[in-house]
Design a protein around this motif. Structure first.
Motif, mmCIF file in Angstrom:
data_model
loop_
_atom_site.group_PDB
_atom_site.id
_atom_site.type_symbol
_atom_site.label_atom_id
_atom_site.label_comp_id
_atom_site.label_asym_id
_atom_site.label_seq_id
_atom_site.Cartn_x
_atom_site.Cartn_y
_atom_site.Cartn_z
ATOM 1 N N ASP A 81 52.994 46.690 40.506
ATOM 2 C CA ASP A 81 54.147 47.412 41.056
ATOM 3 C C ASP A 81 53.884 47.998 42.443
ATOM 4 O OD1 ASP A 81 55.594 46.842 38.790
ATOM 5 O OD2 ASP A 81 55.170 48.755 37.807
ATOM 6 N N GLY A 82 52.658 47.886 42.925
ATOM 7 C CA GLY A 82 52.344 48.337 44.277
ATOM 8 C C GLY A 82 51.903 49.777 44.403
ATOM 9 N N LYS A 83 51.609 50.428 43.286
ATOM 10 C CA LYS A 83 51.250 51.849 43.335
ATOM 11 C C LYS A 83 49.869 52.101 43.940
ATOM 12 C CE LYS A 83 54.179 53.184 39.410
ATOM 13 N NZ LYS A 83 54.225 53.782 38.056
ATOM 14 N N PHE A 84 49.054 51.055 44.010
ATOM 15 C CA PHE A 84 47.692 51.228 44.519
ATOM 16 C C PHE A 84 47.394 50.301 45.702
ATOM 17 C CE2 PHE A 84 47.644 52.732 40.164
ATOM 18 C CZ PHE A 84 46.994 53.954 40.287
ATOM 19 N N ASP A 85 48.427 49.932 46.436
ATOM 20 C CA ASP A 85 48.237 49.009 47.564
ATOM 21 C C ASP A 85 47.180 49.503 48.550
ATOM 22 O OD1 ASP A 85 50.135 47.405 46.441
ATOM 23 O OD2 ASP A 85 51.663 47.701 47.987
ATOM 24 N N CYS A 86 47.128 50.800 48.749
ATOM 25 C CA CYS A 86 46.200 51.362 49.728
ATOM 26 C C CYS A 86 44.737 51.211 49.307
ATOM 27 C CB CYS A 86 46.513 52.826 49.985
ATOM 28 S SG CYS A 86 46.340 53.886 48.527
ATOM 29 N N GLU A 87 44.474 50.860 48.058
ATOM 30 C CA GLU A 87 43.105 50.708 47.577
ATOM 31 C C GLU A 87 42.542 49.310 47.841
ATOM 32 O OE1 GLU A 87 41.297 53.119 46.316
ATOM 33 O OE2 GLU A 87 42.895 54.618 46.204
ATOM 34 N N PHE A 88 43.370 48.443 48.391
ATOM 35 C CA PHE A 88 42.930 47.059 48.623
ATOM 36 C C PHE A 88 42.813 46.817 50.124
ATOM 37 C CE2 PHE A 88 45.101 47.249 44.537
ATOM 38 C CZ PHE A 88 44.089 46.779 43.707
ATOM 39 N N ARG A 89 41.626 47.152 50.642
ATOM 40 C CA ARG A 89 41.411 47.131 52.090
ATOM 41 C C ARG A 89 40.276 46.199 52.513
ATOM 42 N NH1 ARG A 89 39.163 51.603 53.135
ATOM 43 N NH2 ARG A 89 39.014 52.469 51.031
ATOM 44 N N VAL A 90 39.784 45.388 51.587
ATOM 45 C CA VAL A 90 38.696 44.468 51.926
ATOM 46 C C VAL A 90 39.238 43.358 52.828
ATOM 47 C CG1 VAL A 90 36.976 42.852 51.008
ATOM 48 C CG2 VAL A 90 37.496 44.970 49.777
ATOM 49 N N SER A 91 38.420 42.937 53.778
ATOM 50 C CA SER A 91 38.832 41.885 54.703
ATOM 51 C C SER A 91 39.167 40.600 53.967
ATOM 52 C CB SER A 91 37.711 41.610 55.714
ATOM 53 O OG SER A 91 38.021 40.468 56.499
ATOM 54 N N ALA A 92 40.175 39.909 54.468
ATOM 55 C CA ALA A 92 40.527 38.610 53.899
ATOM 56 C C ALA A 92 39.410 37.595 54.106
ATOM 57 C CB ALA A 92 41.821 38.102 54.537
ATOM 58 N N PHE A 93 38.636 37.796 55.161
ATOM 59 C CA PHE A 93 37.570 36.848 55.499
ATOM 60 C C PHE A 93 36.236 37.381 54.982
ATOM 61 C CE2 PHE A 93 40.802 36.834 58.918
ATOM 62 C CZ PHE A 93 41.399 35.631 58.595
ATOM 63 N N GLN A 94 36.005 37.145 53.721
ATOM 64 C CA GLN A 94 34.853 37.708 53.018
ATOM 65 C C GLN A 94 33.983 36.603 52.454
ATOM 66 O OE1 GLN A 94 36.428 38.698 48.690
ATOM 67 N NE2 GLN A 94 37.909 39.445 50.203
ATOM 68 N N GLY A 95 32.677 36.855 52.411
ATOM 69 C CA GLY A 95 31.801 35.927 51.726
ATOM 70 C C GLY A 95 31.911 36.099 50.229
ATOM 71 N N GLY A 96 31.390 35.110 49.477
ATOM 72 C CA GLY A 96 31.344 35.263 48.031
ATOM 73 C C GLY A 96 32.444 34.586 47.252
ATOM 74 N N ALA A 97 33.216 33.706 47.896
ATOM 75 C CA ALA A 97 34.242 32.925 47.189
ATOM 76 C C ALA A 97 35.315 33.792 46.532
ATOM 77 C CB ALA A 97 33.601 32.006 46.148
ATOM 78 N N GLY A 98 35.494 35.013 47.020
ATOM 79 C CA GLY A 98 36.532 35.885 46.482
ATOM 80 C C GLY A 98 36.031 36.919 45.496
ATOM 81 N N THR A 99 34.697 37.002 45.304
ATOM 82 C CA THR A 99 34.153 37.968 44.349
ATOM 83 C C THR A 99 34.526 39.400 44.716
ATOM 84 O OG1 THR A 99 32.290 36.523 43.805
ATOM 85 C CG2 THR A 99 32.018 38.866 43.335
#
Length: 465
Positions: A81-99
């Motif tokens: 529902d978007g209540k925690f959108d601000c908690e997802f700030r990791v770069s889209a360009f990350q190592g680890g295949a999305g881990t």
């Protein structure tokens, strides 16, 4: 509530309250501190949906206690529902295949679920990000499944937007069906045509794009949920593997299906290249159409000026009265970006090695960005450009009469060589083809008018015969 210390195999780290992230996400924020794009929220929310589905299945299989499962389900819904959108700030360009993305979702859901059960964030004895939220899963089956679901949703939106654009172009085709203009090949005067015919050609191109993009959803429906790390399904029971797909189908209302060979889906990304290729094809057509409109609307006095594009904003900080075709320019730039993203997706997909592709985050970011950008650009292009286009009939007539385009209609009556002579004479003397024909009495006036009739020279057949 207070700041907390979390531990992992690397060591300890301070997590500041009131954040819902954990140590894995904190390390990712430091390691991939590119100060650029963060992970697409469409992907985050569909991964959270998968966490909800997994909790529902594990609850049903009695792998998770009811109270734990229900707290995870509620927390997952809140992320969706978007209540925690601000908690997802990791770069889209990350190592680890999305881990890092998977762990970000696991930790936020775990900490929120702990709160729901009355505990303090970070007390993973209540709910653990891996043992509970990630139960029977791996980044390598959750991440690509979330990407496929997010892409299908956006594909449906884009297909509908393209259908609306096609309809708008067809309306212009009908509106301008009897307005003749000069057709051009290689930017040089060619043959007469109706303005509507040009818009009809644009509509056909968009129709192909709409249909291709609508159908490509089928390529994304097979998922590898339950395949876990490399597609063998280790740590996921057969019951979980079959049930999770059914639950995902029910939650998404999409035609998601379990792959009969999950290892294929885990390591091979060619499907994303196929989807991106169709977005590129669509962008090629959008770029061509937008450039045509810029040319045909150029001027308004010193250019072609046969179309009048809607004026949406002032165009210059130094030249008063100047209005630029900014909506068409925007559509062109979005098209170029999608084409560039296709190159990134192609390269990233080819970089998979053995049982996994470590560059899936680049594929995800590029594909979802292309889908969102293209959908929004198509809507704006239709609403703020196509629907408001007007024809400048006087300019169309003037440009046509000044050209030698009409001389081609004479070939079957007076021959190619004589027609060429008349064309050269018209250019040399600054006269129209019709004027030369009248003055030279080469054909009866009635015959000339019959041959040069706009409705004769813009359809199949030999004019005047």
């Amino acid at each position: 509530m207070a700041d907390r210390i979390e531990k992992d195999l690397i060591g300890e780290k301070l997590i500041e309250d009131p954040s819902y992230i954990g140590i894995n996400t904190a390390r990712a924020l430091e390691n991939f501190n590119l100060k650029s794009k963060t992970v697409n929220l469409n992907l985050i929310k569909d991964i959270a949906l998968i966490k909800k589905a997994a909790a529902m299945v594990n609850k049903n299989l009695k792998k998770l206690p009811v109270e734990k499962a229900d707290a995870i389900i509620q927390a997952s819904d809140e992320v969706v529902d978007g209540k925690f959108d601000c908690e997802f700030r990791v770069s889209a360009f990350q190592g680890g295949a999305g881990t890092s993305t998977n762990m970000n979702v696991n930790e936020v859901i775990a900490n929120r679920a702990i709160e729901i059960l009355g505990g303090e964030k970070g007390d993973y004895s209540i709910i653990h990000p891996l043992n509970d939220v990630n139960m029977s899963q791996s980044t390598n089956d959750v991440y690509p499944t979330g990407l496929r679901i997010a892409a299908i949703r956006l594909i449906r939106k884009l297909s509908n937007s393209l259908a609306d654009l096609q309809e708008a172009l067809q309306i212009k085709e009908n509106e301008f069906s009897d307005i003749i203009k000069l057709g051009r090949t290689q930017l040089m005067d060619a043959l007469p045509m109706m303005i509507g015919q040009g818009f009809g050609a644009y509509a056909k191109a968009v129709e192909r794009d709409r249909w291709r993009i609508y159908k490509v959803e089928e390529r994304l429906r097979q998922v590898n949920l339950g395949g876990t790390a490399i597609g063998t399904g280790l740590n996921a029971t057969n019951k979980f593997i079959y049930m999770i797909t059914d639950v995902i189908q029910d939650l998404t209302k999409l035609g998601i299906a379990r792959s009969d060979f999950p290892m294929d889906i885990t390591q091979n990304c060619d499907v994303f290249v196929e989807v991106s290729g169709l977005l590129k094809s669509c962008s090629v057509n959008l770029l061509k159409i937008s450039n045509d409109l810029r040319l045909l609307g150029s001027g308004p006095k010193g250019g072609i000026g046969e179309l009048k594009l809607p004026e949406v904003q002032a165009g210059s900080t130094i030249m008063p009265g100047k209005v630029n075709p900014v909506i068409a320019e925007m559509a062109g730039q979005v098209s170029m970006r999608v084409i560039a993203n296709d190159s990134a997706i192609t390269l990233a997909s080819s970089m998979g090695q053995l049982e996994l592709n470590a560059f899936t985050p680049l594929i995800a970011e590029s594909l979802l960005e292309s889908l969102e950008l293209l959908n929004n650009a198509v809507i704006i292009f239709r609403e703020r450009c196509i629907e408001g286009i007007k024809a400048n009939e006087e300019k169309c007539k003037e440009n046509l009469e000044k050209s030698t385009a009409m001389v081609t209609a004479l070939v079957h009556h007076i021959g190619y060589d004589k027609s060429s002579e008349i064309a050269k004479q018209a250019l040399r003397e600054g006269k129209t083809i019709r004027e030369i024909l009248y003055e030279e009495n080469i054909l009866p006036k009635e015959k000339i008018d019959e041959i040069l009739n706009p409705f004769e020279v813009t359809r199949p057949g030999i004019p005047g015969k």
